[in-house]
Design a protein around this motif. Structure first.
Motif, PDB file in Angstrom:
ATOM      1  N   SER A 127     -84.148  90.722  86.869  1.00 48.96           N
ATOM      2  CA  SER A 127     -82.991  90.383  86.037  1.00 48.96           C
ATOM      3  C   SER A 127     -81.736  90.665  86.847  1.00 48.96           C
ATOM      4  CB  SER A 127     -82.969  91.248  84.766  1.00 48.96           C
ATOM      5  OG  SER A 127     -82.786  92.602  85.126  1.00 48.96           O
ATOM      6  N   GLY A 128     -80.604  90.278  86.285  1.00 49.32           N
ATOM      7  CA  GLY A 128     -79.341  90.531  86.968  1.00 49.32           C
ATOM      8  C   GLY A 128     -79.041  92.013  87.075  1.00 49.32           C
ATOM      9  N   VAL A 132     -78.437  94.481  90.375  1.00 50.14           N
ATOM     10  CA  VAL A 132     -77.256  95.334  90.595  1.00 50.14           C
ATOM     11  C   VAL A 132     -77.674  96.797  90.777  1.00 50.14           C
ATOM     12  CG1 VAL A 132     -75.129  96.180  89.520  1.00 50.14           C
ATOM     13  CG2 VAL A 132     -75.696  93.741  89.412  1.00 50.14           C
ATOM     14  N   PHE A 155     -68.347  92.881  84.660  1.00 46.27           N
ATOM     15  CA  PHE A 155     -69.628  92.924  83.939  1.00 46.27           C
ATOM     16  C   PHE A 155     -70.740  92.764  84.963  1.00 46.27           C
ATOM     17  CE2 PHE A 155     -73.283  91.674  81.593  1.00 46.27           C
ATOM     18  CZ  PHE A 155     -73.177  92.353  80.385  1.00 46.27           C
ATOM     19  N   HIS A 156     -71.628  93.771  85.020  1.00 48.32           N
ATOM     20  CA  HIS A 156     -72.731  93.709  85.979  1.00 48.32           C
ATOM     21  C   HIS A 156     -74.081  93.967  85.310  1.00 48.32           C
ATOM     22  CE1 HIS A 156     -69.880  93.484  89.288  1.00 48.32           C
ATOM     23  NE2 HIS A 156     -69.241  94.514  88.774  1.00 48.32           N
ATOM     24  N   GLU A 208     -67.579  90.765  91.142  1.00 44.74           N
ATOM     25  CA  GLU A 208     -67.930  89.377  90.861  1.00 44.74           C
ATOM     26  C   GLU A 208     -66.846  88.519  91.523  1.00 44.74           C
ATOM     27  OE1 GLU A 208     -68.428  89.228  86.249  1.00 44.74           O
ATOM     28  OE2 GLU A 208     -67.489  91.093  86.867  1.00 44.74           O
ATOM     29  N   ASP A 240     -71.525  90.331  93.427  1.00 46.90           N
ATOM     30  CA  ASP A 240     -72.432  90.075  92.313  1.00 46.90           C
ATOM     31  C   ASP A 240     -72.291  88.608  91.932  1.00 46.90           C
ATOM     32  OD1 ASP A 240     -73.757  89.740  89.954  1.00 46.90           O
ATOM     33  OD2 ASP A 240     -72.922  91.518  88.969  1.00 46.90           O
ATOM     34  N   VAL A 242     -74.566  86.949  90.211  1.00 51.49           N
ATOM     35  CA  VAL A 242     -75.556  86.687  89.153  1.00 51.49           C
ATOM     36  C   VAL A 242     -75.110  85.496  88.293  1.00 51.49           C
ATOM     37  CG1 VAL A 242     -76.498  87.660  87.008  1.00 51.49           C
ATOM     38  CG2 VAL A 242     -76.535  88.999  89.128  1.00 51.49           C
ATOM     39  N   GLN A 243     -73.820  85.440  88.001  1.00 50.09           N
ATOM     40  CA  GLN A 243     -73.310  84.336  87.184  1.00 50.09           C
ATOM     41  C   GLN A 243     -72.727  83.198  88.032  1.00 50.09           C
ATOM     42  OE1 GLN A 243     -70.163  83.846  83.501  1.00 50.09           O
ATOM     43  NE2 GLN A 243     -71.447  85.631  83.580  1.00 50.09           N
ATOM     44  N   LYS A 269     -80.130  85.046  86.798  1.00 47.74           N
ATOM     45  CA  LYS A 269     -79.808  83.990  85.840  1.00 47.74           C
ATOM     46  C   LYS A 269     -80.433  82.631  86.172  1.00 47.74           C
ATOM     47  CE  LYS A 269     -75.460  85.683  83.802  1.00 47.74           C
ATOM     48  NZ  LYS A 269     -75.748  86.019  82.432  1.00 47.74           N
TER      49      LYS A 269
HETATM   50  N1  PLP Z   1     -73.951  90.475  86.773  1.00 48.93           N
HETATM   51  C1  PLP Z   1     -73.204  89.509  86.253  1.00 48.93           C
HETATM   52  C2  PLP Z   1     -72.025  88.999  87.009  1.00 48.93           C
HETATM   53  C3  PLP Z   1     -73.518  88.969  85.000  1.00 48.93           C
HETATM   54  O1  PLP Z   1     -72.757  87.999  84.478  1.00 48.93           O
HETATM   55  C4  PLP Z   1     -74.636  89.476  84.305  1.00 48.93           C
HETATM   56  C5  PLP Z   1     -74.995  88.953  82.986  1.00 48.93           C
HETATM   57  O2  PLP Z   1     -74.263  88.296  82.310  1.00 48.93           O
HETATM   58  C6  PLP Z   1     -75.388  90.502  84.900  1.00 48.93           C
HETATM   59  C7  PLP Z   1     -75.026  90.962  86.139  1.00 48.93           C
HETATM   60  C8  PLP Z   1     -76.583  91.052  84.211  1.00 48.93           C
HETATM   61  O3  PLP Z   1     -77.622  90.124  84.216  1.00 48.93           O
HETATM   62  P1  PLP Z   1     -78.850  90.300  83.225  1.00 48.93           P
HETATM   63  O4  PLP Z   1     -78.349  89.985  81.856  1.00 48.93           O
HETATM   64  O5  PLP Z   1     -79.883  89.336  83.733  1.00 48.93           O
HETATM   65  O6  PLP Z   1     -79.303  91.709  83.336  1.00 48.93           O
END
Ligand code: PLP
Length: 465
Positions: A127-128, A132, A155-156, A208, A240, A242-243, A269
């Motif tokens: 997962s994200g 992190v 947001f991480h 991010e 990061d 992830v998004q 994601k």
């Molecule tokens: N990092 C960022 C930039 C995110 O936008 C998100 C989730 O929205 C995450 C980490 C966390 O990801 P996850 O919901 O898969 O744990």
């Protein structure tokens, strides 16, 4: 316990349809159930295709939420389904644990071929937030330093390590004490970052490239400046993505907009096509080697399902779709169109403060109108419930135009869209027109607000019953 007989998935999908909300209320998240009923979002979703969700009556809704951004290639892409089916049919020797597998190795090879030269190895995750967490751990172990810097409004993810570098109190409150040594800096402020780094004990700066909460874009010199300050201070620079990754911003990785060479890149994601949980950290050779520095340390970080075949198969199929359908370039093109169609709203409507975006990560921000009476009413309402105006937009967009989009964070009047990169031009045009129509009626604020207030309070009362 009486013997129970679990029906097949096909039987459940047909035989239990309509039980979603009551099952949710009984066993999952009843407060979410109340929100959905209050706003009238308590639909039975029977299917999904491309950029659309399909309800039980067969009505199609344009989905700009994108499952929080996992559906870059669209919902139920046939090629990703085929990739997953191929994997299942192959009956692979998945997860040998004391052994290695082919697919996650090929996935690492493919991701690293698309990433900057600064990273050379992959740490798989599910997962994200797990990606992190891995980045925080690797940074601390590789540098021997304790502190991690993050940006305000960041947001991480929501596990404890990621939460410790979350820049939003509404997520942090009540879960402390969080990790020691994690400190915020204002997003965009190089001076503040330099002052924190001067202490010499910072393991990593985690950012991010475009902040998800609010869709905050950095000034052109910010991220290169962060990278340079990190290098000078001996801290690792973690992007990061992830998004923002996997084509979202019109580049495979958003960091390409600034030619960054970070020490770590977090992905998740959209990477596996929206089907299988997945995460990954791309790590520099130096940081990787410093953490996994001997046979006895080979498993000092990892997880049972990390690098599993199903996730890797989903990811490889997703990368194929991305390449074949040229979705990264498409994201840039469609993002430009969306901005072209929506930027003029700032001129046309007093309540529209800003329209911004990069590729298909887009947002519109609302603010108080300038007329005295209208402003007073806005302020009174926002004092009672900050962010209510954006619901004046999202609710009619859903009910009147069949468009699902999200408020970009707690207590903010920002609406955000993360559509599939496959979105058709006609859907972008439909959204822009519906948005303008909805803003025009919401600007007639008192009436619209009264209607909305009455409806939501009525629904909330019904939900309480
Ligand atoms: N990092 C960022 C930039 C995110 O936008 C998100 C989730 O929205 C995450 C980490 C966390 O990801 P996850 O919901 O898969 O744990």
């Amino acid at each position: 316990m009486a013997a129970r007989n679990v029906a097949t998935v096909a039987e459940i999908l047909v035989g239990r349809r309509g039980a979603e909300m009551s099952l949710n209320d009984d066993y999952l998240n009843p407060q979410m159930g109340r929100i959905l009923r209050t706003l009238g979002f308590d639909k039975v979703w029977a299917g999904g295709e491309g950029a659309h969700l399909i309800d039980a009556d067969g009505e199609r809704y344009l989905d700009l939420f994108g499952g929080y951004g996992v559906f870059a290639v669209g919902r139920n892409h046939p090629d990703v389904i085929a990739g997953l089916q191929e994997l299942m049919a192959a009956r692979t020797g998945n997860l040998p644990q004391l052994g290695v597998t082919l697919l996650s190795g090929v996935l690492a090879e493919e991701l690293l071929a698309r990433a900057p030269d600064s990273v050379a190895a992959m740490v798989p995750a599910n997962s994200g937030t797990e990606a992190v967490e891995a980045a925080i751990k690797i940074a601390r172990a590789a540098t021997g330093r304790p502190r991690v810097l993050y940006a305000e409004h960041a947001f991480h993810g929501l596990t404890l390590g990621s939460l410790s570098i979350n820049g939003n109190d509404e997520f942090r409150d009540g879960f402390g004490p969080l990790l020691a040594g994690c400190d915020p800096v204002p997003f965009g402020d190089l001076g503040a970052l330099a002052r924190e780094l001067a202490s010499g004990d910072v393991a990593a700066v985690v950012l991010e490239p475009v902040q998800g909460k609010g869709v905050n874009l950095p000034a052109a010199d910010y991220l290169p400046g962060v990278q340079e300050l990190c290098r000078e201070a001996g801290a690792l620079f973690v992007c990061d993505e992830v998004q923002t990754g996997i084509g979202r911003t019109g580049r495979f990785l958003a960091l390409e907009h600034w030619d960054l060479q970070p020490d770590m890149i977090c992905l998740a994601k959209a990477l596996s096509g929206g089907f299988v949980p997945i995460g990954a950290v791309l790590v520099s050779r130096a940081a990787f080697g410093a953490v996994f520095d001997g046979m006895e340390r080979a498993v000092r970080h990892g997880s049972t399902f990390g690098g599993n075949d199903l996730a890797a198969a989903g990811a490889l199929a997703t990368l194929r779709v991305l390449d074949r359908e040229q979705l990264v370039a498409r994201a840039e093109r469609m993002g430009r169109l969306l901005l072209e169609l929506t930027e003029p709203l700032t001129e046309r409507y007093e309540v529209v403060r800003d329209v911004r975006g990069l590729g298909l990560m887009w947002a519109i921000e609302f603010g108080a109108p300038s007329g005295r009476a209208a402003r007073r009413l806005w302020e009174r309402v926002e004092r009672r419930q900050p962010g209510l105006f954006s619901q004046l937009i999202t609710v009619p967009l859903f009910h009147e135009h069949r468009i699902l989009c999200q408020v970009a964070g707690h207590r903010m009047n920002v609406i955000k869209a993360l559509p599939p990169l496959t979105i058709e031009e006609q859907d972008i045009r439909h959204f822009a027109a519906a948005l303008e129509q909805t803003i025009a009626s919401a600007e007639r604020y008192p009436m619209a607000l009264a209607r909305f207030g009455i409806r939501t309070s009525f629904r909330a009362a019904a939900a309480r019953r």
